[in-house]
Write a protein that holds these residues in place. Structure first.
Motif, mmCIF file in Angstrom:
data_model
loop_
_atom_site.group_PDB
_atom_site.id
_atom_site.type_symbol
_atom_site.label_atom_id
_atom_site.label_comp_id
_atom_site.label_asym_id
_atom_site.label_seq_id
_atom_site.Cartn_x
_atom_site.Cartn_y
_atom_site.Cartn_z
ATOM 1 N N LEU A 1 0.873 -0.969 -0.006
ATOM 2 C CA LEU A 1 0.030 0.043 -0.007
ATOM 3 C C LEU A 1 0.741 1.177 -0.126
ATOM 4 O O LEU A 1 2.012 1.339 0.559
ATOM 5 C CB LEU A 1 -0.810 -0.121 1.239
ATOM 6 C CG LEU A 1 -2.047 -0.942 1.422
ATOM 7 C CD1 LEU A 1 -2.875 -0.913 2.564
ATOM 8 C CD2 LEU A 1 -2.925 -1.012 -0.033
ATOM 9 N N HIS A 2 0.350 2.242 -0.636
ATOM 10 C CA HIS A 2 0.933 3.664 -0.643
ATOM 11 C C HIS A 2 0.635 4.237 0.429
ATOM 12 O O HIS A 2 -0.416 4.683 0.753
ATOM 13 C CB HIS A 2 0.625 4.385 -1.720
ATOM 14 C CG HIS A 2 1.458 5.634 -1.844
ATOM 15 N ND1 HIS A 2 2.563 5.990 -1.818
ATOM 16 C CD2 HIS A 2 0.592 7.023 -1.502
ATOM 17 C CE1 HIS A 2 2.840 7.200 -1.997
ATOM 18 N NE2 HIS A 2 1.449 8.076 -1.874
ATOM 19 N N GLY A 3 1.624 4.658 1.603
ATOM 20 C CA GLY A 3 1.332 5.176 2.649
ATOM 21 C C GLY A 3 2.724 5.404 3.716
ATOM 22 O O GLY A 3 3.637 5.072 3.275
ATOM 23 N N VAL A 4 2.407 5.743 4.889
ATOM 24 C CA VAL A 4 3.470 5.873 5.753
ATOM 25 C C VAL A 4 2.955 5.075 7.115
ATOM 26 O O VAL A 4 1.897 5.202 7.602
ATOM 27 C CB VAL A 4 3.913 7.160 6.193
ATOM 28 C CG1 VAL A 4 5.246 7.304 7.180
ATOM 29 C CG2 VAL A 4 4.123 7.893 4.982
ATOM 30 N N LEU A 5 4.221 4.127 7.790
ATOM 31 C CA LEU A 5 3.671 3.523 8.842
ATOM 32 C C LEU A 5 4.456 3.896 9.827
ATOM 33 O O LEU A 5 6.059 3.907 9.747
ATOM 34 C CB LEU A 5 3.941 1.937 8.549
ATOM 35 C CG LEU A 5 3.356 1.037 9.739
ATOM 36 C CD1 LEU A 5 2.179 1.248 10.317
ATOM 37 C CD2 LEU A 5 3.901 -0.441 9.505
ATOM 38 N N VAL A 6 3.911 4.261 11.126
ATOM 39 C CA VAL A 6 4.925 4.869 12.356
ATOM 40 C C VAL A 6 4.389 4.337 13.396
ATOM 41 O O VAL A 6 3.245 3.996 13.693
ATOM 42 C CB VAL A 6 4.681 6.259 12.078
ATOM 43 C CG1 VAL A 6 5.542 7.043 13.288
ATOM 44 C CG2 VAL A 6 4.790 6.998 10.933
ATOM 45 N N ASP A 7 5.251 3.886 14.500
ATOM 46 C CA ASP A 7 4.759 3.293 15.919
ATOM 47 C C ASP A 7 4.827 4.439 16.660
ATOM 48 O O ASP A 7 5.569 5.175 17.113
ATOM 49 C CB ASP A 7 5.898 2.523 16.092
ATOM 50 C CG ASP A 7 5.656 1.784 17.679
ATOM 51 O OD1 ASP A 7 4.711 2.352 18.253
ATOM 52 O OD2 ASP A 7 6.512 0.929 18.008
ATOM 53 N N VAL B 1 0.363 3.063 13.371
ATOM 54 C CA VAL B 1 -0.485 3.972 12.729
ATOM 55 C C VAL B 1 0.032 3.991 11.228
ATOM 56 O O VAL B 1 0.975 4.394 10.891
ATOM 57 C CB VAL B 1 -0.816 5.302 13.371
ATOM 58 C CG1 VAL B 1 -1.441 6.191 12.422
ATOM 59 C CG2 VAL B 1 -0.834 5.356 14.989
ATOM 60 N N LEU B 2 -1.159 3.500 10.243
ATOM 61 C CA LEU B 2 -0.735 3.608 8.976
ATOM 62 C C LEU B 2 -1.315 5.039 8.326
ATOM 63 O O LEU B 2 -2.444 5.143 8.370
ATOM 64 C CB LEU B 2 -1.503 2.719 8.332
ATOM 65 C CG LEU B 2 -1.183 2.311 6.890
ATOM 66 C CD1 LEU B 2 0.087 2.473 6.390
ATOM 67 C CD2 LEU B 2 -2.267 1.457 6.114
ATOM 68 N N ILE B 3 -0.684 5.963 7.795
ATOM 69 C CA ILE B 3 -0.978 7.227 7.274
ATOM 70 C C ILE B 3 -1.102 7.159 5.835
ATOM 71 O O ILE B 3 -0.177 6.782 5.182
ATOM 72 C CB ILE B 3 0.023 8.270 7.608
ATOM 73 C CG1 ILE B 3 0.393 8.269 9.397
ATOM 74 C CG2 ILE B 3 -0.504 9.733 7.459
ATOM 75 C CD1 ILE B 3 1.398 9.151 9.798
ATOM 76 N N THR B 4 -2.294 7.482 5.377
ATOM 77 C CA THR B 4 -2.751 7.382 4.058
ATOM 78 C C THR B 4 -3.001 8.611 3.465
ATOM 79 O O THR B 4 -3.482 9.377 4.206
ATOM 80 C CB THR B 4 -3.723 6.326 3.722
ATOM 81 O OG1 THR B 4 -4.869 6.415 3.898
ATOM 82 C CG2 THR B 4 -3.101 4.803 4.160
ATOM 83 N N GLY B 5 -3.195 8.578 2.018
ATOM 84 C CA GLY B 5 -3.823 9.907 1.430
ATOM 85 C C GLY B 5 -2.945 10.226 0.301
ATOM 86 O O GLY B 5 -2.303 9.228 -0.244
ATOM 87 N N SER B 6 -3.377 10.873 -0.644
ATOM 88 C CA SER B 6 -3.135 11.362 -2.031
ATOM 89 C C SER B 6 -1.716 11.875 -1.781
ATOM 90 O O SER B 6 -1.315 12.348 -0.864
ATOM 91 C CB SER B 6 -4.016 12.431 -2.882
ATOM 92 O OG SER B 6 -3.926 13.603 -2.063
ATOM 93 N N GLY C 1 1.261 15.481 2.419
ATOM 94 C CA GLY C 1 1.906 15.705 3.619
ATOM 95 C C GLY C 1 2.024 14.502 4.555
ATOM 96 O O GLY C 1 2.567 14.658 5.896
ATOM 97 N N LYS C 2 2.104 12.978 4.155
ATOM 98 C CA LYS C 2 2.321 12.012 4.767
ATOM 99 C C LYS C 2 3.759 12.097 5.334
ATOM 100 O O LYS C 2 3.828 11.776 6.620
ATOM 101 C CB LYS C 2 2.079 10.822 4.117
ATOM 102 C CG LYS C 2 0.555 10.733 3.483
ATOM 103 C CD LYS C 2 0.326 9.503 2.709
ATOM 104 C CE LYS C 2 0.932 9.351 1.558
ATOM 105 N NZ LYS C 2 0.782 10.430 0.525
ATOM 106 N N SER C 3 4.657 12.186 4.611
ATOM 107 C CA SER C 3 6.067 12.080 4.860
ATOM 108 C C SER C 3 6.622 13.211 5.925
ATOM 109 O O SER C 3 7.357 12.897 6.961
ATOM 110 C CB SER C 3 7.009 12.026 3.550
ATOM 111 O OG SER C 3 6.747 10.881 2.758
ATOM 112 N N GLU C 4 5.791 14.541 5.613
ATOM 113 C CA GLU C 4 6.214 15.365 6.440
ATOM 114 C C GLU C 4 5.892 15.099 7.935
ATOM 115 O O GLU C 4 6.369 15.367 8.925
ATOM 116 C CB GLU C 4 5.719 16.759 6.006
ATOM 117 C CG GLU C 4 6.555 17.260 4.477
ATOM 118 C CD GLU C 4 5.924 16.495 3.314
ATOM 119 O OE1 GLU C 4 5.249 15.584 3.546
ATOM 120 O OE2 GLU C 4 6.400 16.834 2.149
ATOM 121 N N ALA C 5 4.456 14.581 8.194
ATOM 122 C CA ALA C 5 4.074 14.391 9.414
ATOM 123 C C ALA C 5 4.881 13.072 9.992
ATOM 124 O O ALA C 5 5.165 13.342 11.141
ATOM 125 C CB ALA C 5 2.437 13.902 9.066
#
Length: 310
Positions: free
Chosen positions: A141-147, A153-158, A162-166
């Motif tokens: 999946l396209h997104g960012v996974l953070v502990d 927490v899997l952060i998704t969005g277009s 701002g996923k990587s910045e968050a």
């Protein structure tokens, strides 16, 4: 439709530090495709109905003791029938004696024979857990996974929202990165999804205007993690002032389906000035509180009902 995955036999030998009793057999190209193992007690007694011959076969003290109790010719036939079913390999636990017949029929039928010092219970438990992870259904999946505070927490969005910045702000606040841009998710159990990162981009974050940075090198090993269960999805989307779908109270719950599992999903509208890192932290803490039985929105609703009743 999911791909059938396999585990190389050479990798299993390396991971579990197995002693190779038949080093002359070539292990290259041999794979295991089943998540389960089999202890062939019934098969050694002659019962082969619905025998799963494509599983790793494990010999423990019970099976070994049974073979010891047999007459030499009975033992030879029992071992011969097991090996002629073209099993992928056999593992003898607790450093028990390897019967000469196992070496004989292992060479004849090209079946590797291994031995481990671990107890049967420990070995089978670790092997099943490892195989379930190695052969699990998976999706990218396209997104960012953070502990965040122990919550995956899997952060998704277009793209570009701002996923990587968050994620970078979360890392600076002491949380840990698992994957950026591409998250590989495995279903290792009916209720468990585990996310990890492809080896090529592990510990990397792409920041528009700066480029690719190595989080492990910049912030240290405490800022990264190789894998994490997925407990919550935070979906970022551009703010729509005319939309009335944003949750204001938190009484309703939306879910995102991943590999057949439903994961709680919070949709967060993004606009200039919103601190996404703090919002993601709050979402993670709130999700953990719900697991512990504290649901703030429902408690507030109950207070309001009591007030109205008065």
């Amino acid at each position: 439709m999911f791909t059938n995955y396999s585990a190389e036999l050479t990798k299993i030998v390396r991971v579990f530090q197995l002693e190779n009793i038949l080093p002359d057999l070539d292990l290259k190209g041999r794979v295991i495709t089943r998540k389960e193992i089999n202890r062939p007690a019934l098969q050694l007694a002659g019962y082969y109905y619905r025998f799963d011959n494509d599983r790793v076969q494990v010999i423990g003290r019970v099976e070994h003791g049974y073979l010891e109790s047999l007459e030499p010719e009975e033992r030879r036939l029992a071992i011969c029938h097991l090996f002629e079913n073209h099993i992928p390999c056999i593992v003898i636990c607790k450093n028990l004696e390897v019967f000469p017949e196992m070496i004989q029929y292992g060479m004849k039928y090209n079946v590797p024979v291994f031995r481990t010092k671990n107890t049967t219970t420990d070995f089978t438990a670790e092997m099943i857990f490892w195989l379930r992870s190695e052969l699990a259904e998976r999706i990218m999946l396209h997104g960012v996974l953070v502990d965040i505070y122990g919550e995956g927490v899997l952060i998704t969005g277009s793209s570009g929202i701002g996923k990587s910045e968050a994620a970078l702000e979360l890392i600076k606040r002491g949380h840990r990165l698992i994957a950026d841009d591409a998250v590989e998710i495995k279903k290792i159990a009916d209720q468990t999804l585990v996310g990890t990162c492809p080896e090529l981009i592990r510990y990397m974050i792409e920041l528009r205007g700066i480029g690719i940075i190595n989080v492990k090198d910049l912030f240290g090993v405490s800022s990264v993690k190789q894998s994490k269960t997925i407990d919550l999805v935070v979906k970022l989307e551009s703010w729509d002032g005319t939309a009335c779908t944003y949750d204001r109270l938190g009484l309703g719950e939306d879910y995102m389906e991943i590999l057949g599992n439903k994961v709680l999903c919070n949709t967060i509208p993004v606009r200039p000035g919103r601190n996404l890192a703090v919002i993601c932290e709050s979402a993670a803490i709130n999700n953990r509180q719900k697991k512990m039985g504290q649901h703030t929105a429902r408690e507030m609703e109950e207070k309001l009902r009591n007030q109205l009743d008065k």
